[in-house]
Design an enzyme around this catalytic site. Structure first.
Site, PDB file in Angstrom:
ATOM      1  N   PRO A 103     -14.320  -5.393  -4.800  1.00  0.00           N
ATOM      2  CA  PRO A 103     -13.355  -4.287  -4.829  1.00  0.00           C
ATOM      3  C   PRO A 103     -11.909  -4.673  -4.489  1.00  0.00           C
ATOM      4  O   PRO A 103     -11.032  -3.804  -4.515  1.00  0.00           O
ATOM      5  CB  PRO A 103     -13.908  -3.305  -3.791  1.00  0.00           C
ATOM      6  CG  PRO A 103     -14.804  -4.099  -2.923  1.00  0.00           C
ATOM      7  CD  PRO A 103     -15.320  -5.232  -3.722  1.00  0.00           C
ATOM      8  N   TYR A 160      -2.867  -5.048   2.103  1.00  0.00           N
ATOM      9  CA  TYR A 160      -3.897  -6.076   1.974  1.00  0.00           C
ATOM     10  C   TYR A 160      -3.520  -7.192   2.946  1.00  0.00           C
ATOM     11  O   TYR A 160      -2.498  -7.848   2.757  1.00  0.00           O
ATOM     12  CB  TYR A 160      -3.940  -6.636   0.547  1.00  0.00           C
ATOM     13  CG  TYR A 160      -4.456  -5.662  -0.490  1.00  0.00           C
ATOM     14  CD1 TYR A 160      -3.626  -4.684  -1.047  1.00  0.00           C
ATOM     15  CD2 TYR A 160      -5.776  -5.733  -0.930  1.00  0.00           C
ATOM     16  CE1 TYR A 160      -4.103  -3.796  -2.006  1.00  0.00           C
ATOM     17  CE2 TYR A 160      -6.259  -4.853  -1.895  1.00  0.00           C
ATOM     18  CZ  TYR A 160      -5.425  -3.886  -2.419  1.00  0.00           C
ATOM     19  OH  TYR A 160      -5.898  -3.009  -3.369  1.00  0.00           O
ATOM     20  N   HIS A 200       1.503   5.843  -6.073  1.00  0.00           N
ATOM     21  CA  HIS A 200       2.037   4.693  -5.341  1.00  0.00           C
ATOM     22  C   HIS A 200       2.846   3.788  -6.270  1.00  0.00           C
ATOM     23  O   HIS A 200       2.410   3.484  -7.372  1.00  0.00           O
ATOM     24  CB  HIS A 200       0.893   3.879  -4.724  1.00  0.00           C
ATOM     25  CG  HIS A 200       0.283   4.550  -3.536  1.00  0.00           C
ATOM     26  ND1 HIS A 200      -0.272   3.866  -2.493  1.00  0.00           N
ATOM     27  CD2 HIS A 200       0.150   5.861  -3.216  1.00  0.00           C
ATOM     28  CE1 HIS A 200      -0.720   4.715  -1.583  1.00  0.00           C
ATOM     29  NE2 HIS A 200      -0.477   5.933  -2.010  1.00  0.00           N
ATOM     30  N   TYR A 243      -2.595  -5.236 -11.490  1.00  0.00           N
ATOM     31  CA  TYR A 243      -2.954  -4.188 -10.532  1.00  0.00           C
ATOM     32  C   TYR A 243      -2.807  -2.794 -11.144  1.00  0.00           C
ATOM     33  O   TYR A 243      -3.685  -1.935 -10.976  1.00  0.00           O
ATOM     34  CB  TYR A 243      -2.097  -4.316  -9.262  1.00  0.00           C
ATOM     35  CG  TYR A 243      -2.671  -3.573  -8.085  1.00  0.00           C
ATOM     36  CD1 TYR A 243      -3.580  -4.176  -7.224  1.00  0.00           C
ATOM     37  CD2 TYR A 243      -2.328  -2.247  -7.842  1.00  0.00           C
ATOM     38  CE1 TYR A 243      -4.132  -3.484  -6.151  1.00  0.00           C
ATOM     39  CE2 TYR A 243      -2.870  -1.542  -6.773  1.00  0.00           C
ATOM     40  CZ  TYR A 243      -3.767  -2.169  -5.940  1.00  0.00           C
ATOM     41  OH  TYR A 243      -4.314  -1.477  -4.876  1.00  0.00           O
ATOM     42  N   LYS A 279     -10.735  -2.409  -9.195  1.00  0.00           N
ATOM     43  CA  LYS A 279     -10.870  -2.389 -10.648  1.00  0.00           C
ATOM     44  C   LYS A 279     -12.146  -1.766 -11.209  1.00  0.00           C
ATOM     45  O   LYS A 279     -12.194  -1.421 -12.395  1.00  0.00           O
ATOM     46  CB  LYS A 279     -10.795  -3.831 -11.178  1.00  0.00           C
ATOM     47  CG  LYS A 279      -9.403  -4.422 -11.110  1.00  0.00           C
ATOM     48  CD  LYS A 279      -8.530  -3.889 -12.234  1.00  0.00           C
ATOM     49  CE  LYS A 279      -7.075  -4.123 -12.004  1.00  0.00           C
ATOM     50  NZ  LYS A 279      -6.306  -2.943 -11.643  1.00  0.00           N
TER      51      LYS A 279
END
Ligand code: FAD
Ligand code: PHB
Length: 433
Positions: free
Chosen positions: A335, A243, A114, A427, A339
């Site tokens: 979560p 998200y 991604h 990220y 990570k």
């Protein structure tokens, strides 16, 4: 799979060996040495590892590559750990490590790479261009249980030993120079004598709890919500993760393969999964992901479901004597930042390096600095996971002010390069020290 790479010894042979070992490893007298009980099967490894999760398995794999032998003691069965549904997102560094150390073949074939994620709020999606903001770095969807399968296969191929379904596991002797992992297998008591013990036994394991009273300082935050997670036989509705911040609560669209969606929604922390019919789950997900331009959520049969608590936790220090904690045994994160697994892998890289240095040169310098080096990353990751969680969830005492403040933050993060770059570099994973 039960493979013995070391011979069995009697208690007295081992005791003698431990004394010699203690003398050569550390100057000075070993502390109290305990004779194993008669009938106890005793064997040795340089490193004894408690727990065959990603942390314990990767540590064993890295040590093997440096010529250090280890045995893993795990309470569950191989089938159980290879099927346990958990994380899905791997940082660039985790992917690179798997490939560099020869366990990345399936990952290269099956992992979904991604380049971005979407933050969705006020009925609109905003893309964070992870690769564009981090000099081309990516993240990869590859389920945790597949990582576990690859690592177990690598240990088996190298005749590494994993003791599955061990009972009554305890650790002792790590404050002196004769660490021992003691457990029962098929009713027989066994002791694994080692130079070091790695406590990779997750948040509910025994290693952290066995630290002497007063040694650990615990830092803790429990969030007033949980995640209800499902696996559905439905193609992902969007090629990248979404998200979503919504007045009804957070929702996340992820995936496991081009045919299977992984979806989460914020729920009460003590939610009873039986209160959630399939219809209720899909209606709630539809409402939270809804956009002004009519985006559609793909639906399909739900093949797995569960509730996850949201918790931030750090234990300091991560070592005592010859016992080292790694992964969830030492810290957990909510979560939202994806990570936990990645941080577990980062810990064991530091630990493997320290142990390799020790066996190569006799220097304890890296081992002594284990806590300090790990915690620098741990606290940055704690901050990132807390920040993502705070920005995206509905809190108990949430009011109109808080919601508007969150929306303003999301607008800022998605419209200005500096905050989106900060999100992106966290990220995809901060560089290793
Ligand atoms: P664990 O995986 O917990 O392994 C510990 C092992 O020790 C287990 O096999 C256990 O059976 C064994 N054990 C326990 N007690 C004993 C004992 N007494 N003796 C011997 N063995 C014992 N992380 C990410 O990086 N990305 C994500 O996308 C992500 N998503 C997540 C989604 C959910 C819903 C959840 C719950 C977690 C997620 N995580 C994610 C977190 C990730 O799954 C954990 O951080 C990771 O499993 C930690 O690995 P570990 O090896 O430290 O611990
Ligand atoms: C997952 O795919 O399980 C996943 C992905 C990203 C997260 C959490 C979980 O932030």
């Amino acid at each position: 799979m039960t493979r013995f790479s070391m011979g069995l010894q009697t208690g007295s042979e081992l005791l003698f060996d431990n004394v010699r070992k203690a003398m050569s490893i550390e100057q000075g007298e070993p502390e109290r040495l305990r004779l194993p009980d008669a009938g106890t099967v005793v064997r040795k490894a340089q490193v004894g590892i408690v727990g065959a999760g990603p942390a314990g398995l990767m540590l064993s794999h890295l040590l093997h590559r440096d010529g250090i032998d280890s045995v893993i003691v795990e309470v569950r069965s191989r089938k159980y750990i290879e099927e346990r549904n958990r994380a899905g997102m791997l940082e660039q560094g985790t992917v690179d490590l798997m490939i560099e150390t020869g366990i990345g073949e399936r990952l290269k074939r099956q992992g979904l790479v991604h380049h971005g994620i979407e933050l969705r709020f006020k009925g609109r999606g905003h893309r964070i261009d992870l690769s564009g903001l981090t000099d081309g770095k990516t993240v990869t969807i590859y389920p945790q249980h597949e990582v576990v399968k690859d690592l177990v296969a690598a240990r088996a191929a190298a005749s590494g030993e994993i003791v599955f379904e061990a009972e009554d596991v305890i650790v002792h002797g790590y404050d002196g120079s004769a660490p021992v992992i003691r457990f029962r297998k098929h009713g027989e008591v066994q002791e694994l004598a080692c130079d070091f013990i790695a406590g990779c036994d997750g948040f509910h394991g025994i290693c952290r709890q066995s630290f002497p009273a007063g040694v650990l300082t615990l830092y803790d935050r429990i969030y007033p919500f949980g995640w209800l997670g499902i696996l559905a036989k439905a193609p992902p509705s969007s090629p990248e993760l979404i998200y979503a911040n919504h007045e009804r609560g957070f929702a996340l669209q992820s995936m496991r393969s081009p045919e299977i969606s992984r979806l989460y929604l914020q729920c009460a922390p003590n939610e009873d999964i039986n209160n959630w019919s399939d219809d209720r789950i899909w209606n709630e997900l539809e409402a939270r992901f809804a956009t002004h331009d009519g985006w559609r959520l793909n639906q399909g049969p739900i093949i797995d479901r569960g509730i996850t608590e949201m918790h931030s936790f750090v234990a300091e220090p991560m070592q005592f004597g010859r016992l080292f904690l790694a992964g969830d045994a030492a810290h957990i994160v909510p979560p939202t930042g994806a990570k936990g697994l990645n941080l577990a892998i980062a810990d064991v890289r530091v630990l493997a390096r320290g142990l390799s240095e020790f066996y190569r040169s006799g220097s304890q310098e890296w081992l002594d600095r284990y806590t300090e080096v790990c915690l620098r990353r741990v606290w940055k990751v704690q901050h990132f996971s807390w920040w993502m969680t705070s920005m995206l969830h509905r809190f108990e005492a949430h009011n109109a002010f808080d919601f508007r403040r969150q929306l303003a933050e999301l607008e800022y993060v998605t419209s200005s390069r500096a905050p989106s770059q900060s999100l992106a570099e966290n990220y995809v994973g901060l560089p290793m020290e």
